[in-house]
Design a protein around this motif. Structure first.
Motif, mmCIF file in Angstrom:
data_model
loop_
_atom_site.group_PDB
_atom_site.id
_atom_site.type_symbol
_atom_site.label_atom_id
_atom_site.label_comp_id
_atom_site.label_asym_id
_atom_site.label_seq_id
_atom_site.Cartn_x
_atom_site.Cartn_y
_atom_site.Cartn_z
ATOM 1 N N ASN A 226 -25.457 98.549 -14.078
ATOM 2 C CA ASN A 226 -25.879 99.302 -12.886
ATOM 3 C C ASN A 226 -27.386 99.202 -12.702
ATOM 4 O O ASN A 226 -28.087 100.222 -12.582
ATOM 5 N N ALA A 227 -27.887 97.986 -12.677
ATOM 6 C CA ALA A 227 -29.325 97.762 -12.571
ATOM 7 C C ALA A 227 -29.902 98.444 -11.326
ATOM 8 O O ALA A 227 -29.280 98.448 -10.270
ATOM 9 N N GLY A 228 -31.088 99.019 -11.497
ATOM 10 C CA GLY A 228 -31.733 99.711 -10.380
ATOM 11 C C GLY A 228 -32.682 98.776 -9.654
ATOM 12 O O GLY A 228 -32.330 98.147 -8.677
ATOM 13 N N GLY A 229 -33.903 98.679 -10.174
ATOM 14 C CA GLY A 229 -34.848 97.707 -9.651
ATOM 15 C C GLY A 229 -35.616 98.191 -8.449
ATOM 16 O O GLY A 229 -35.697 99.387 -8.159
ATOM 17 N N LEU A 232 -33.924 99.719 -4.696
ATOM 18 C CA LEU A 232 -32.970 100.828 -4.686
ATOM 19 C C LEU A 232 -33.326 101.886 -3.648
ATOM 20 O O LEU A 232 -32.451 102.419 -2.959
ATOM 21 N N LEU A 233 -34.623 102.162 -3.504
ATOM 22 C CA LEU A 233 -35.058 103.174 -2.531
ATOM 23 C C LEU A 233 -34.506 102.862 -1.149
ATOM 24 O O LEU A 233 -34.098 103.750 -0.406
ATOM 25 N N ARG A 234 -34.462 101.569 -0.821
ATOM 26 C CA ARG A 234 -34.047 101.178 0.520
ATOM 27 C C ARG A 234 -32.538 100.932 0.627
ATOM 28 O O ARG A 234 -31.888 101.391 1.555
ATOM 29 N N GLY A 236 -30.068 101.404 -1.828
ATOM 30 C CA GLY A 236 -29.160 102.214 -2.637
ATOM 31 C C GLY A 236 -28.669 101.490 -3.880
ATOM 32 O O GLY A 236 -29.044 100.356 -4.159
ATOM 33 N N SER A 237 -27.820 102.183 -4.619
ATOM 34 C CA SER A 237 -27.376 101.668 -5.916
ATOM 35 C C SER A 237 -26.212 100.700 -5.760
ATOM 36 O O SER A 237 -25.595 100.584 -4.695
ATOM 37 N N HIS A 239 -23.374 101.049 -6.895
ATOM 38 C CA HIS A 239 -22.124 101.759 -6.609
ATOM 39 C C HIS A 239 -21.801 101.742 -5.108
ATOM 40 O O HIS A 239 -20.651 101.838 -4.716
ATOM 41 N N GLY A 240 -22.838 101.605 -4.304
ATOM 42 C CA GLY A 240 -22.619 101.517 -2.861
ATOM 43 C C GLY A 240 -22.542 100.089 -2.352
ATOM 44 O O GLY A 240 -21.780 99.802 -1.432
ATOM 45 N N CYS A 291 -24.835 92.226 1.379
ATOM 46 C CA CYS A 291 -26.243 91.828 1.382
ATOM 47 C C CYS A 291 -26.923 92.186 2.703
ATOM 48 O O CYS A 291 -26.366 91.960 3.766
ATOM 49 N N ASP A 456 -37.741 107.024 -6.157
ATOM 50 C CA ASP A 456 -36.391 107.173 -6.693
ATOM 51 C C ASP A 456 -36.305 108.290 -7.734
ATOM 52 O O ASP A 456 -35.254 108.473 -8.356
ATOM 53 N N GLY B 240 -21.993 105.589 -2.603
ATOM 54 C CA GLY B 240 -23.426 105.396 -2.757
ATOM 55 C C GLY B 240 -24.227 106.654 -2.508
ATOM 56 O O GLY B 240 -25.231 106.896 -3.173
ATOM 57 N N ARG B 262 -31.306 110.336 -8.074
ATOM 58 C CA ARG B 262 -30.942 109.050 -7.487
ATOM 59 C C ARG B 262 -30.530 108.060 -8.558
ATOM 60 O O ARG B 262 -29.774 107.142 -8.303
ATOM 61 N N LYS B 263 -31.090 108.189 -9.756
ATOM 62 C CA LYS B 263 -30.806 107.231 -10.817
ATOM 63 C C LYS B 263 -30.389 107.968 -12.079
ATOM 64 O O LYS B 263 -31.099 108.870 -12.537
#
Lengths: 541, 541
Positions: A226-229, A232-234, A236-237, A239-240, A291, A456, B240, B262-263
């Motif tokens: 479940n990499a964030g990076g 993510l702020l824009r 989402g994760s 999971h979405g 994407c 985040d 998400g 969020r994380k």
């Protein structure tokens, strides 16, 4: 028109139109490549283990010559690989069953070089069916398996602890389909993130995640952890954004949840179980992901704030005024800046401030984005939320600004032995942890710094010491975990638990949740062959 | 400046600055209120059951007087509610243990009035601890429970099938916290979606989902059914946006995954299991959700296309040029327009076309949004992707344009008995199903129409007949499901499976997945007391 002329005190008045892909090429990787062995020891987490001896690898014996470092879990009673097992693997994977110790070596050691397993077999399947046959066989033989993607994890989740068979997805690197209307990409798990990004950018799309390790990390590993990076702020994760997965279960069954649909409410969303389970519930073999379109415009700005409260107000203003084009809101404190100046000779691009912000915008109209940024900056200054700032446009300047945020980790390694924490907290409380930690430690630490993905809620708290210092560690832990737990924070925001952090899980998860995790593990992998010793704490069997 | 002056052929040249909340007040609900009993029968899905008799409700007997309609599952051997049970419930929920048949009645019947259970007990807890006590007791007594939110579901998931105890979350309607910096809302499960929206809009935020039923539906039910709705294209699914859940498990344990971060990568993301599980795995008692900022500008445009291919190209262009401000891309075909004209006397706001699109934008800068929309329209027309169109600004005009899309369902009920399908497909194939269905049915159907959330790949295929027609149904099914399965589509895009669709699951999910669903159900609810007869097919026990 130069839209920043009204903002007189900004010292760099530059407009930027650089494709996002040029902004962060292999930054973290190239940094890692420059580390000396001492540095690598230094960046090892306090809870990490480092096995210095290089063991001779061999097959069919009583196991590794050197036991793992103190504190590691005991080896579970899995079978050991025999010549018959190797013969079976070679039949399925001719030429791709690796037992040469020199070739297996790099897969035994993690990216930070803080962990070292003693596996003697590296398997490199190309197809899902091969993975299925391998796992079915290993399950029947009670052989433990360590699924491995790009091996860029930071918590010891991606390498074996003992002699687990390493199952690498590196050769599963085909793009299966891309729909240029919906933006849905389907690919094998071993596709390297950067390759996917390059493929998509040619088609006017981008991946919804971006990591420093993108030149090595694989999409299957990204999903498994479940990499964030940075996006993510824009966007989402995962999971979405992950729409479908294909997973080989512990009994070798192929679970086909590889739907490439935005909407599907036919029963439980099983794929979610595997996102972030670190390879302990199944081996991800293919991924379908939504994407976003490639932005036509990217802007970066570096600002200074007098207080953390002003920084938060600036974030709130930013969310309102930059709205849909905001793509990053990162911060570092003045202690980070001091280390950048001292150890890397990086000059502060603006005047000295207690806090610094890096804001990135990504949008579909360069002129609109520039105007929004201008209006935000004007308002932020008029409200005295920021006291100085600079905007970059040339690629070198952009990189220079981003490096002020991104090279903090490197600067820390030069400051001494580093105790690293990756914490999620409610936004209001993020910096209070840094302040309280400083006060709590008094003069015992060399530096206590805070930086991270503030947008985040993700703080990277780092504490340095001249040398490894058990007394200092005892002062930091469990204080840092208790503090985090008292705010209902997370003791691992984006790195996962792996081997290193699994026993701290109770600081962030109640016992009912950990118990349920154990039940899920027992249901999906009753023999526990998939990535043993990872994610689940020692008291959950 | 009127930015649309250059787009000469648009007949309505109006700019719009209306808050989103005014656009869709109770539309679907008010429509439902106007339906006659005949209409309600007509909109029942083909697979639905309608029990017309009004049963006398009573306690402690051998069960309902009238058995459910043919085709319903057999009643499972749950205990029946006794006076002792009621005494227990009354002790926990004094005044909130409802047994008056007239008061229980409305909770026994679904929103479409196509399903009717025979529960004799309605429980209305206010606190999680009460829910926990109830469920623990029911589990020990082997009493089945039907968790119920706003009871607006469309697949018979929210009402009892037999005499299950109805556990309503309606009185669990407190907002627990809202963080105005991060936009994270935490509330009890029974909060009505519209009330949450109003609360947030006062604070410059919106909910990340919006449904026609928002005046009645509750956030707990939204999460339990993984509601899609009108903002999914922009803000993504609840997988998400939901950050945390509190869930009461079948044994009464309270699973606290109510993190508002969020994380958080500390172990398996357990909350995901409950999103979309339709109350069969646990009772959601509280929700934490990430909310977007309220847009400062909303625009709506209604366009005509000559072919579905042009419509798709317009979508692609739209994603590129409207980019981050696109918030809806919906469609209807000329058959829908004919029904709107014929049955509702709604005039076509533009010239006749085979396809119509409704586009909505939401952004942070009215001028920028208007310019983006203008540029897109100019390009779409120059490329002959659209042949006519209109833009609305006054609230009444906006509503009129939206109603062309939203009142199709109502128009269908006037056309005859309606067979309704809610299908997810790859975008390219969406309309081919409508064409193939028309060809397949020849002249047997009265109307075959297609409309829906094309931006999300979600087709609403509706087929009408003068009267209920088993031969027509036999021609539609399994054709529609086989066609969908051949494209790896979903036979329930957003409505879930509930009671009505559970046995069609194999058209969208492989047997391994359904088997794993069964294992998860058995693990979390071994006695099967939570929402029995729902989601899982008959052959999974």
């Amino acid at each position: 028109m130069n839209i920043f002329t009204m903002v007189g005190i900004f010292r760099r008045i530059l407009l930027l139109r650089t494709p996002l892909r040029h902004l962060r090429p292999h930054r973290t990787l190239s940094f890692a490549a420059r580390l000396s062995p001492v540095d690598l020891n230094a960046i090892c987490c306090s809870s990490g283990q480092f096995v210095a001896s290089t063991r001779k690898l061999h097959v069919g014996t009583d196991g590794p010559k050197s036991p793992p470092a103190a504190g590691a879990p005991e080896r579970l009673p899995f079978s050991r690989v025999t010549e018959e097992d190797l013969a079976f693997f070679r039949k399925i994977l001719p030429g791709r069953t690796i037992t040469d110790p020199d070739l297996v070596e790099s897969s035994n050691v993690d990216w930070l070089k803080s962990m070292k397993g003693s596996s003697e077999v590296l398997l490199r399947p190309q197809k899902t069916e091969e993975v299925s046959q391998i796992i079915r066989y290993c399950n029947s033989r009670n052989l433990a398996v360590n699924p491995q993607g790009g091996n860029t994890g930071l918590v010891g989740g991606s390498v074996p602890v003992y002699d687990e068979i390493i199952l690498s997805t590196s050769l599963m690197n085909n793009i299966l389909s891309f729909d240029s209307i919906s933006g849905i990409l389907t690919c094998q798990a071993g596709c390297v993130l950067e390759n996917l990004s390059l493929y998509l950018e040619e088609r006017d799309y981008i991946m919804p995640l971006d990591l420093g390790a993108k030149g090595s990390c694989q999409i299957g590993g990204n999903v498994a952890t479940n990499a964030g990076g940075l996006r993510l702020l824009r966007y989402g994760s995962l999971h979405g954004t992950v729409l479908g997965l294909e997973v080989v279960l512990a009994d070798g069954q192929v679970l086909d949840c590889l739907a490439s649909l935005r909407k599907d409410n036919t029963g439980y969303d099983l794929k979610q179980l595997f996102i972030g389970s670190e390879g302990t519930l199944g081996v991800i073999t293919a991924v379908s992901i939504l994407c976003p379109r490639k932005p036509k415009s990217v802007n970066v700005v570096f600002l200074g704030c007098e207080t953390y409260e002003q920084l938060l107000k600036a974030f709130q203003l930013c969310r309102g005024m930059l709205g849909e084009i905001l793509s990053a809101f990162e911060f570092l404190d003045s202690e980070c800046m001091r280390l950048l100046n001292t150890h890397l000779k990086l000059p502060n691009p603006i005047s000295d401030c207690p806090f610094y912000i890096v804001i990135e915008t990504s949008g579909s109209d360069p002129k609109h984005d520039a105007e929004k940024l201008h209006n935000f900056l004007e308002e932020a200054m008029a409200s005295s939320l920021v006291s100085d700032g600079t905007v970059a446009t040339e690629e070198s300047k952009i990189k220079a600004l981003w490096s002020m945020r991104e090279r903090v980790t490197e600067a820390l390694t030069h400051d001494g032995f580093t105790y690293k924490y990756d914490i999620s907290l409610p936004l209001e409380q993020i910096y209070q942890l840094v302040i309280d930690m400083r006060q709590h430690l008094g003069g015992r630490a060399k530096s206590v710094v805070g930086y991270g993905h503030v947008g985040d809620g993700n703080l990277h708290l780092n504490i340095t010491s001249s040398t490894k210092d058990p007394a200092l560690l005892a002062a930091i832990e469990p204080f840092v975990y208790e503090w985090t737990a008292s705010c209902r924070g997370s003791i691992s925001a984006e790195h996962g638990l792996g081997l290193k952090k699994r026993n701290y899980i109770y600081y962030s998860k109640p016992s009912q949740a950990v118990g349920l995790m154990g039940n899920i593990k027992a249901m999906l992998d009753p023999k526990g062959i998939l990535n043993p010793y990872k994610t689940l704490p020692d008291d959950v069997k």
